[in-house]
Design an enzyme around this catalytic site. Structure first.
Site, PDB file in Angstrom:
ATOM      1  N   ASP A 132     -11.183   2.365   3.759  1.00 54.86           N
ATOM      2  CA  ASP A 132     -11.531   0.953   3.577  1.00 54.86           C
ATOM      3  C   ASP A 132     -13.045   0.737   3.505  1.00 54.86           C
ATOM      4  OD1 ASP A 132      -9.304  -0.610   3.205  1.00 54.86           O
ATOM      5  OD2 ASP A 132      -8.860  -0.822   5.342  1.00 54.86           O
ATOM      6  N   LYS A 142       0.838  -1.200   0.000  1.00 59.79           N
ATOM      7  CA  LYS A 142       0.000   0.000   0.000  1.00 59.79           C
ATOM      8  C   LYS A 142       0.875   1.253   0.000  1.00 59.79           C
ATOM      9  CE  LYS A 142      -3.701  -2.553   2.199  1.00 59.79           C
ATOM     10  NZ  LYS A 142      -4.453  -2.928   3.390  1.00 59.79           N
ATOM     11  N   GLN A 189      -4.859  -1.426   9.476  1.00 61.55           N
ATOM     12  CA  GLN A 189      -4.608  -2.732   8.860  1.00 61.55           C
ATOM     13  C   GLN A 189      -5.183  -3.844   9.737  1.00 61.55           C
ATOM     14  OE1 GLN A 189      -3.183  -3.324   5.786  1.00 61.55           O
ATOM     15  NE2 GLN A 189      -3.673  -5.471   6.148  1.00 61.55           N
TER      16      GLN A 189
END
Ligand code: NDP
Length: 281
Positions: A115, A49, A92
């Site tokens: 997200d 990422k 994460q």
């Protein structure tokens, strides 16, 4: 005929467009990536990422905590929520078992939730409102569209019902007039459901779960699963035997994975636009 759905190719096209759009903005976008613990797979995903942020021209701030108290982590996130120079916040997953993942995720401002996993964004998605869409589900829809897979009226089976993949995908496919069956570990006869499907999307992390006998001729097969065994990566689908029957099929790696990361970049840009009132949410 080439049957492979090439996620690297599609993501590289999106990447070039994003690069152009991001370089034309007055400000530089900033994404905060938060990791707790030292999960090996998470280390790899976080690296990917951050590398893509660099390539595309997005600033990244990487906050890695070996260990941190949940309340302190939430306070950190709230600081980023209130900092106008931060456009996106990503935690994460998985968090270590001691954390209340829902509580931590829901502490992210829904306008910075790259997200798309806060209850607000998921609720908006299920309620037909504009929302930030979870990256993997969004990436799969983009792959299906790029390869002109007709969706209306098709029977789709999704295997795996997580908020990360299966559930948002269910809604997105329903919105495109598919007839969607959601399978999971308690599904009694997986084969019968899959065998009737025009499109199969598997997201379980169970290596080799989907075999040739479960797939009818001409099916589109999307493999989301990732199992790491002795440093090799496997999908859910027995690729060699299923490929024969599929009309289109993704590989692992090189299929859904690159789409997930590029959609994260797109969501970061969308969050920026929302914060600048260039886009509604
Ligand atoms: P979860 O563990 O949250 O969910 C797994 C799902 O698979 C559950 O719904 C579970 O059912 C179902 N399942 C497990 N075993 C079976 C089985 N034998 N038959 C049918 N269903 C089964 O995982 P995630 O959704 O987070 O991830 C799924 C996989 O996708 C993982 O391998 C992950 O690494 C990968 N992944 C890949 C991404 C990419 O970009 N390529 C992005 C995100 C995830 P139940 O609910 O009943 O337990």
């Amino acid at each position: 005929m080439n049957k492979i759905i090439d996620g690297k190719l599609v993501s590289s096209i999106i990447k070039e467009n994003l690069k152009k759009e991001i370089s034309s903005l007055d400000e530089k976008l900033t994404l905060v990536v938060i990791q707790v613990g030292n999960n090996e797979a998470s280390n790899i995903y976080v690296n990917k990422k951050i590398n893509l942020c660099n390539e595309i021209g997005i600033n990244s701030i990487y906050k890695k905590y070996d260990d941190i108290d949940e309340e302190i982590l939430i306070k950190e996130i709230e600081k980023f929520n209130n900092d106008s120079s931060i456009n996106g916040i990503l935690v994460q997953l998985p968090l270590p078992d001691s954390f209340n993942t829902k509580k931590v995720i829901n502490s992210i401002s829904y306008k910075k939730d790259v997200d798309g996993l806060t209850s607000i964004n998921l609720g908006k998605l299920y309620n037909n409102e504009e929302s930030i869409i979870p990256c993997t589900a969004k990436g799969i829809m983009k792959l299906l569209d790029y390869y002109n897979v007709l969706l209306e009226g098709k029977k789709v089976s999704i295997v795996g019902r997580s908020n990360l993949v299966g559930i948002p995908l269910f809604k997105l496919l329903l919105d495109r007039n598919c007839t969607v069956t959601m399978c999971h570990s308690k599904t009694k006869d997986l084969k019968s459901s899959l065998k009737e499907s025009d499109i199969i999307i598997s997201a379980t992390g169970k290596k080799g779960l989907i075999t040739r006998v479960m797939v009818k001729e001409g099916t589109v097969v999307i493999d989301v699963g990732i199992s790491r065994i002795e440093n090799k990566i496997y999908g859910d689908v027995c690729f060699d035997e299923v490929e024969e029957r599929a009309s289109l099929i993704t590989k692992v790696p090189g299929g859904v994975g690159p789409m997930t990361v590029i959609c994260l970049m797109e969501n970061t840009l969308d969050c920026y636009k929302i914060q600048k009132n260039m886009k509604n949410l």
